[in-house]
Design a protein around this motif. Sequence first.
Motif, PDB file in Angstrom:
ATOM      1  N   LEU A 256      53.241  99.483 104.162  1.00 35.63           N
ATOM      2  CA  LEU A 256      52.797  99.454 105.550  1.00 35.63           C
ATOM      3  C   LEU A 256      51.990  98.201 105.896  1.00 35.63           C
ATOM      4  N   GLY A 257      51.526  97.490 104.887  1.00 33.13           N
ATOM      5  CA  GLY A 257      50.758  96.280 105.150  1.00 33.13           C
ATOM      6  C   GLY A 257      49.283  96.524 105.408  1.00 33.13           C
ATOM      7  N   ALA A 258      48.790  97.723 105.085  1.00 32.53           N
ATOM      8  CA  ALA A 258      47.369  98.021 105.260  1.00 32.53           C
ATOM      9  C   ALA A 258      46.562  97.333 104.158  1.00 32.53           C
ATOM     10  N   GLU A 259      45.283  97.142 104.435  1.00 33.53           N
ATOM     11  CA  GLU A 259      44.390  96.515 103.457  1.00 33.53           C
ATOM     12  C   GLU A 259      44.202  97.410 102.240  1.00 33.53           C
ATOM     13  N   GLN A 260      44.220  98.719 102.461  1.00 38.36           N
ATOM     14  CA  GLN A 260      43.974  99.686 101.396  1.00 38.36           C
ATOM     15  C   GLN A 260      44.745 100.961 101.712  1.00 38.36           C
ATOM     16  N   VAL A 261      45.144 101.683 100.666  1.00 40.59           N
ATOM     17  CA  VAL A 261      45.790 102.993 100.820  1.00 40.59           C
ATOM     18  C   VAL A 261      44.954 104.017 100.076  1.00 40.59           C
ATOM     19  N   VAL A 262      44.627 105.133 100.724  1.00 44.60           N
ATOM     20  CA  VAL A 262      43.837 106.176 100.072  1.00 44.60           C
ATOM     21  C   VAL A 262      44.545 107.514 100.187  1.00 44.60           C
ATOM     22  N   ALA A 263      44.355 108.345  99.150  1.00 46.16           N
ATOM     23  CA  ALA A 263      44.897 109.700  99.140  1.00 46.16           C
ATOM     24  C   ALA A 263      43.873 110.632  99.790  1.00 46.16           C
ATOM     25  N   LEU A 264      44.218 111.185 100.930  1.00 44.51           N
ATOM     26  CA  LEU A 264      43.277 112.040 101.648  1.00 44.51           C
ATOM     27  C   LEU A 264      43.272 113.476 101.121  1.00 44.51           C
ATOM     28  N   ASP A 265      44.126 113.761 100.132  1.00 39.81           N
ATOM     29  CA  ASP A 265      44.070 115.057  99.454  1.00 39.81           C
ATOM     30  C   ASP A 265      43.397 114.929  98.081  1.00 39.81           C
ATOM     31  N   ASP A 266      42.663 113.831  97.886  1.00 38.30           N
ATOM     32  CA  ASP A 266      41.930 113.585  96.642  1.00 38.30           C
ATOM     33  C   ASP A 266      40.454 113.387  96.998  1.00 38.30           C
ATOM     34  N   GLU A 267      39.618 114.344  96.635  1.00 41.58           N
ATOM     35  CA  GLU A 267      38.195 114.314  96.997  1.00 41.58           C
ATOM     36  C   GLU A 267      37.497 113.062  96.472  1.00 41.58           C
ATOM     37  N   ARG A 268      37.891 112.593  95.298  1.00 38.37           N
ATOM     38  CA  ARG A 268      37.254 111.412  94.722  1.00 38.37           C
ATOM     39  C   ARG A 268      37.558 110.164  95.553  1.00 38.37           C
ATOM     40  N   GLU A 269      38.792 110.067  96.036  1.00 45.08           N
ATOM     41  CA  GLU A 269      39.145 108.901  96.839  1.00 45.08           C
ATOM     42  C   GLU A 269      38.448 108.930  98.200  1.00 45.08           C
ATOM     43  N   ILE A 270      38.278 110.121  98.763  1.00 41.97           N
ATOM     44  CA  ILE A 270      37.541 110.216 100.024  1.00 41.97           C
ATOM     45  C   ILE A 270      36.076 109.838  99.820  1.00 41.97           C
ATOM     46  N   SER A 271      35.490 110.340  98.741  1.00 38.79           N
ATOM     47  CA  SER A 271      34.073 110.048  98.487  1.00 38.79           C
ATOM     48  C   SER A 271      33.861 108.567  98.207  1.00 38.79           C
ATOM     49  N   GLY A 272      34.886 107.877  97.721  1.00 41.30           N
ATOM     50  CA  GLY A 272      34.767 106.457  97.415  1.00 41.30           C
ATOM     51  C   GLY A 272      35.040 105.536  98.591  1.00 41.30           C
TER      52      GLY A 272
END
Length: 301
Positions: free
Chosen positions: A183-199
């Motif tokens: 998609l060309g985004a700066e970063q991709v995060v998993a929103l079903d992963d609590e650790r990635e949200i907290s980070g």
Amino acid sequence: MKAAVLTAYGEADKLVLRDVPEPGPGPSEVKVKVAAASINPVDWKIRSGAMQKFMPMQLPAILGRDVSGTVVEVGSAVTAFKIGDRVLGFVHHGYAEYVVDAQEGFARVPDGLELQQAAALPLVVLTGTQLMEEATKPRKGELVLVTGALGGVGRSAVYAARKLGARVIAGVRAKQKAEAQKLGAEQVVALDDEREISGLPDLDAVADTVGGETIAKLLPKIRKGGSIGSVVGEPPGAKGRDLRVKAMFTHPDSKRLRELAEAVARGELDIPIEKTFPLAQAGEAHRFAEKGGVGKVLLVP
């Protein structure tokens, strides 16, 4: 003409192929022979009755907000289109062989874009763009997270945010992260992963296409004075926080639709098509679409 008609609120079998009167255009309207229509989540929410309070319909009714096709008749006051034009449109009653709607809802299909493919675009590209430009409104250099970034609305929101000069985080499910890298985004995060949200770092804004628990978890990550734009209503937990919140509804914009179709034709924006069904199988197409994927589902008369 043939149309897929919703006979009653309920399951997908309430969509039935019927003969209905063929419409004619009013003075400012365009009549289009439909090449394809596409299915959107709002369609099955209306069909099920879940939207009855907000969008009551007189049944039987023809669903469908996206079409592409060829102009076969124009009203006396229409100046933007002529017979034979290839068009795509954000319309009403698209699950049919012919559709009539205001000329403001249509745009010409650019060279290089297949006519059927164009049917996948109107609602999602306008919604994602208006979500970013009119509701979320990130400034150049600000950090905005887009939820549901691999859906048609999400992809369009990511594209619009990048055009505004914002820094973009694409929020997806963990299993979608590899695909979302495109998609060309700066970063991709998993929103079903609590650790990635907290980070996550502090966010200037969130453009929300999914709602529910996801946006609730993201609220504490938005800085004071930040913004939320949403296509699924105002998040319940947003009240009482120092945030600008705007829920939006998509509106026709012929000029913007043409520009976004041109972006797709150039390969700058991709709205994938997952499967195509004949109009007579509209119910089966709804069942398939409701299972959830990242591609659009088309109906072809």
